[in-house]
Design an enzyme around this catalytic site. Structure first.
Site, PDB file in Angstrom:
ATOM      1  N   ASN A 189     -15.787  12.798 -60.390  1.00  0.00           N
ATOM      2  CA  ASN A 189     -16.267  12.008 -61.524  1.00  0.00           C
ATOM      3  C   ASN A 189     -16.701  12.975 -62.626  1.00  0.00           C
ATOM      4  OD1 ASN A 189     -18.089  10.311 -63.269  1.00  0.00           O
ATOM      5  ND2 ASN A 189     -17.402   8.765 -61.812  1.00  0.00           N
TER       6      ASN A 189
ATOM      7  N   HIS B 239      -7.358  10.423 -45.824  1.00  0.00           N
ATOM      8  CA  HIS B 239      -6.589  10.265 -47.044  1.00  0.00           C
ATOM      9  C   HIS B 239      -6.496  11.651 -47.693  1.00  0.00           C
ATOM     10  CE1 HIS B 239     -10.476  10.328 -49.157  1.00  0.00           C
ATOM     11  NE2 HIS B 239     -10.884   9.397 -48.309  1.00  0.00           N
TER      12      HIS B 239
END
Length: 589
Positions: free
Chosen positions: A337, A5
């Site tokens: 994150n 991906h």
């Protein structure tokens, strides 16, 4: 190069980065996992060379090691791993592609769990063996070549993308994601000079990336793609399930951790699934819909984010104590994150933090190239590492405006015109210079707005970005003024650190203040981006606020715009008020 991906390609010359492009920006397929042919071609074109002039091709994956780890894993977790033979679609209702379809797919997927595990292993192995021929065929190159191919350990590629790009001459290194080529999911290392040394590896299935992705799927979002949505949703949650979620991860001595596999199925199926025990405790999964999110699922997101942060702090504190380093370089999908990153900086003995913008798998293409280049004796890069994509001429910009039938002007200073429009409450598409890399808009392909507007966030989500209302927007703040508004003035040039907005400033900038009082900060310096800095400085002169709201220049589920024509098209189909396309200005009535 990488192909997973977020496929991407990068090009280095004598250690300096010439170009770096995500394949999705050129194919317009978000998270494109196909062979990065267009990205590789674009890199060569920006360098003005052909494939025949390339000396080395570095690839981010070592498939032979992956096969060995997969075989060990299958035997280690029998009989649970027999479930992989069912080849279901994870949390998706569609059955996954079979072995032959996966081999034929070349990375194309209907959803993130649309693959056969055995087929994916064979596909990775085939790519590693035929990489050189694939590259030549994809580029249509028929002449002679001299390049050697290099298969680079996945987490070494991540580590290189962080440490070798950093300004540090030594640092601790953490890379964390779902799984690497030898099964590594969390890598701890130390960089000294031009060398990267291993300290520890934690291997799949004990993976923080898998933890977050699996719960992301449970929450009705796309695993490996929508983790940022879950991070934003967590701010609306309550601590209802924190103690329950903590049971999923055992914190062990010496900075180690393990997942309690009773709550998971990823180790058995190879897909992003939670176990029946998890569903019994936390309830049925949320339907995959863009509709409102019930409070229950926001509470689960809060518990997940809290558990990730606590585990990350546990790992980072041990690594700092073990190495004595006060600087941290980090990469991997979990390094996106930014809430956790802010805590790593502020709540551990680490004093300095570095992450490059493409911290996820796209950045491993650049890291693999860096690993090989420095290993061949090249010096570490010391130049640009953000704005590395295509650039377009004024003639191409003007043509895009004319082709769309738009009236436009060329103001004396595009920064002044834009700042005045923002101060008047308009939302502006901003397109300048070379395209940035990574998933965040950093001031060259951005949508900008006034951070003071109380309804700006809702208008942007509903009318411009067409996305979920709980998702926040980030500020781009003058680096020299960030301490006036945020709990830390540590430089954050690539928008990967979240800090508290100072309480007395929150009412002044509500559009960038998230539900929990935080903001994902981008600091802007005159040295890094002089035009963008000039724009924000002029906005500050007009309003007294040294920041603008910045979000990526794209519609929902579309890659960030790359070309002038794509910028014009996005401007026309959304409720953007105006467009600053290079030196040109156009606006809607």
């Amino acid at each position: 190069m990488n192909q997973h991906h977020d496929s991407a390609a990068a090009l280095l010359r004598d250690g300096e980065i010439v170009a770096f492009v995500d394949e999705e920006r050129l194919t317009r397929i978000k998270h494109d996992g196909s062979f990065p042919a267009r990205a590789a071609r674009a890199c060569l074109e920006m360098a003005g060379i052909t494939l025949g002039e390339v000396d080395h091709v570095a690839y981010f994956w070592q498939a032979p090691r992956e096969v060995r780890h997969a075989a060990w894993h299958f035997v280690r977790y029998l009989p649970d791993t027999l479930a992989v033979l069912r080849n279901d679609g994870g949390t998706f209702t569609d059955k996954a592609s079979g072995l032959t379809a996966t081999l034929r797919s070349d990375g194309a997927q209907r959803h993130p769990d649309d693959y056969n595990v055995g087929g994916a292993l064979l596909l990775h192995l085939r790519r590693s063996v035929t990489l050189g021929r694939m590259l030549k065929d994809a580029l249509g190159h028929t002449g002679p070549t001299r390049f050697r191919t290099h298969l680079v350990d996945h987490h070494h590629a991540h580590a290189a993308s962080a440490y070798l790009l950093s300004p540090f001459d030594r640092a601790a290194i953490i890379t964390w994601d779902g799984i690497g080529s030898d099964g590594t999911s969390t890598y701890l290392g130390v960089g000294v000079g031009d060398e990267i040394r291993d300290v520890r590896r934690i291997r799949f299935p004990h993976s923080l990336g898998a933890l977050y992705a699996c719960v992301t799927g449970y929450l009705g979002f796309n695993p490996t793609r929508d983790e940022g949505k879950v991070m934003g949703l967590a701010a609306y949650g309550r601590p209802t399930y924190v103690d329950d979620m903590r049971r999923l991860v055992r914190l062990l001595p010496d900075g180690r951790y393990e997942l309690d596999l009773r709550w998971f199925r990823h180790h058995a199926t190879g897909k992003h699934q939670m176990s029946a025990a998890f569903l019994e405790r936390f309830g049925p999964p949320r339907a995959r819909t863009r509709g409102p999110v019930d409070q229950h699922y926001a509470d689960v997101a809060y518990a997940l984010q809290t558990t990730l942060e606590e585990t990350g702090l546990h790992v980072a504190r041990w690594l700092q104590a073990e190495t004595g380093e006060t600087r941290l370089a980090t990469a991997g999908g979990v390094a996106l994150n930014s809430v956790m990153n802010g805590r790593l900086l502020l709540e551990t003995p680490f004093e300095e933090f570095f992450a490059q913008p493409a911290a996820a798998d796209d950045g491993s293409a650049l890291g693999a190239a860096l690993m090989v280049a420095v290993g061949q004796g090249a010096t570490r890069p010391h130049g640009e590492y953000v704005f590395l994509g295509p650039e377009f001429s004024e003639q191409e910009m003007e043509k895009a405006l004319a082709d769309a039938g738009l009236s436009y002007q060329r103001p004396e200073r595009i920064t002044d015109t834009t700042a005045e429009a923002l101060a008047a409450g308009r939302i502006v598409g901003w397109f300048q210079g070379r395209m940035e890399c990574g998933p965040r808009a950093l001031g060259n392909r951005s949508i900008l707005a006034d951070p003071r507007g109380p309804d700006t966030k809702d208008r942007l989500n509903a009318k411009v970005k067409h996305r979920e209302p709980f998702r926040p927007f980030a500020p781009s703040c003058l680096v020299e003024r960030s301490g006036e508004y945020f709990a830390s003035d540590h430089p954050s040039p690539v928008m990967l650190l979240v800090f508290d907005v100072l309480e007395h400033q929150r009412d002044r900038v509500p559009a960038i203040t998230h539900a929990d009082g935080t903001a994902r900060v981008q600091t802007v310096s005159a040295a890094d981006n002089p035009v963008y800095h000039q724009l924000i400085s002029r906005f500050d002169e007009l309003t007294g606020v040294p920041m603008v709201l910045n979000t990526s220049f794209n519609d929902n589920e579309e890659p960030i715009v790359c070309s002038p024509a794509e910028a014009v098209a996005c401007f026309l189909r959304t409720d953007l008020d105006a467009l600053a396309l290079g030196p040109f200005w156009t606006e809607k009535a």
